[in-house]
Design a protein around this motif. Sequence first.
Motif, mmCIF file in Angstrom:
data_model
loop_
_atom_site.group_PDB
_atom_site.id
_atom_site.type_symbol
_atom_site.label_atom_id
_atom_site.label_comp_id
_atom_site.label_asym_id
_atom_site.label_seq_id
_atom_site.Cartn_x
_atom_site.Cartn_y
_atom_site.Cartn_z
ATOM 1 N N TRP A 1 0.870 -1.228 -0.082
ATOM 2 C CA TRP A 1 0.133 -0.090 -0.044
ATOM 3 C C TRP A 1 0.961 1.095 -0.102
ATOM 4 O O TRP A 1 0.639 2.348 -0.839
ATOM 5 N N ALA B 1 -4.145 1.335 -9.108
ATOM 6 C CA ALA B 1 -5.626 1.156 -8.479
ATOM 7 C C ALA B 1 -5.354 -0.266 -7.907
ATOM 8 O O ALA B 1 -5.953 -0.684 -6.929
ATOM 9 N N GLN B 2 -4.433 -1.288 -8.578
ATOM 10 C CA GLN B 2 -4.326 -2.514 -7.780
ATOM 11 C C GLN B 2 -3.600 -2.291 -6.324
ATOM 12 O O GLN B 2 -3.726 -3.131 -5.417
ATOM 13 N N LYS C 1 -5.893 -1.323 -3.494
ATOM 14 C CA LYS C 1 -6.950 -2.226 -3.118
ATOM 15 C C LYS C 1 -7.120 -2.294 -1.655
ATOM 16 O O LYS C 1 -6.139 -2.388 -0.908
ATOM 17 N N ARG C 2 -8.494 -1.978 -1.328
ATOM 18 C CA ARG C 2 -8.699 -2.112 -0.001
ATOM 19 C C ARG C 2 -8.445 -3.202 0.971
ATOM 20 O O ARG C 2 -7.636 -3.165 2.096
ATOM 21 N N SER C 3 -8.725 -4.362 0.508
ATOM 22 C CA SER C 3 -8.189 -5.409 1.291
ATOM 23 C C SER C 3 -6.869 -6.049 0.937
ATOM 24 O O SER C 3 -6.348 -6.007 -0.259
ATOM 25 N N ASP D 1 -6.243 -8.416 -1.710
ATOM 26 C CA ASP D 1 -6.283 -8.268 -3.095
ATOM 27 C C ASP D 1 -5.155 -7.470 -3.829
ATOM 28 O O ASP D 1 -5.197 -7.296 -5.047
ATOM 29 N N ARG D 2 -4.185 -7.156 -2.907
ATOM 30 C CA ARG D 2 -3.040 -6.367 -3.618
ATOM 31 C C ARG D 2 -1.930 -7.475 -3.886
ATOM 32 O O ARG D 2 -2.078 -8.321 -3.372
#
Length: 289
Positions: A187, A236-237, A240-242, A245-246
């Motif tokens: 992130w 965008a990847q 990812k909030r979770s 998912d990154r």
Amino acid sequence: MDKYEKVTKIGEGSFGKAILVKSKVEGKQYVIKEIGISRMSGKERQESRKEVAVLANMSHPNIVKYKESFEEGGCLYIVMDYCEGGDLFKRINAQKGVLFPEDQILDWFVQICLALKHVHDRKILHRDIKSQNIFLAQDGTIQLGDFGIARVLNSTVELARTCIGTPYYLSPEICENKPYNNKSDIWALGCVLYEMCTLKHAFEAGNMKNLVVKIIRGSYPPVSVHYSHDLRSLVAQLFKRSPKDRPSVNAILEKPFLSRRIPRFLSPQVRNLRWKLVSRTVLILSHND
């Protein structure tokens, strides 16, 4: 400290000071991180020594080189190479609103990823990825710095630093008091990539509460269409909030628009080794034919 002559103080955070020094023996400049350990418990001091030992073993062309460490007068001193080109944060600000060419962004980003891969492959977290911790060597090579320093601090100092220092790189899971993991580093990597593309922080607000809301929602102004779909999609990847998912740093480097840039940042020895491996594979294949 007798071996070093102080040149100037170059930074101060809640962790301590960063001092530019000159070695009296070599005449070479280094950066010394001074961390107060007098208030730490014996266990915390032991932890900090272990972290410094990990730091000492990090040898990679895209990671700021560790020289030595020592304790003196209630402080822990960590001596690192000095990067003459300054940090990426200052480089971004120097643009005065003029966007970087995509090639430049991708070349820098690949080097940051190669450094992070070296760290993550060893099951270690960086924990403090931000543009102020990414440096430019004199030849333009990118070097990831301050690795491990965040872990040297005790939890109270670390918590204070998260709230007072640079909260722009906090991930949604940290905002929700969940544990830090390798995807939290990803992130923060996304935050740095966004900064290189827009010259601004992805998540900004007038106060901590509003900032946390923005981060948890994952709402940020879009990256300019001036950049390729590949690059915008990557941002965008990474956001990812979770965490699950990154992409991992290895998955990022496998993306064709990034992987083709990797060879130019490998040392000649590694490049030759790869070529030998490729040649042997080709030989084996042709032999089987």
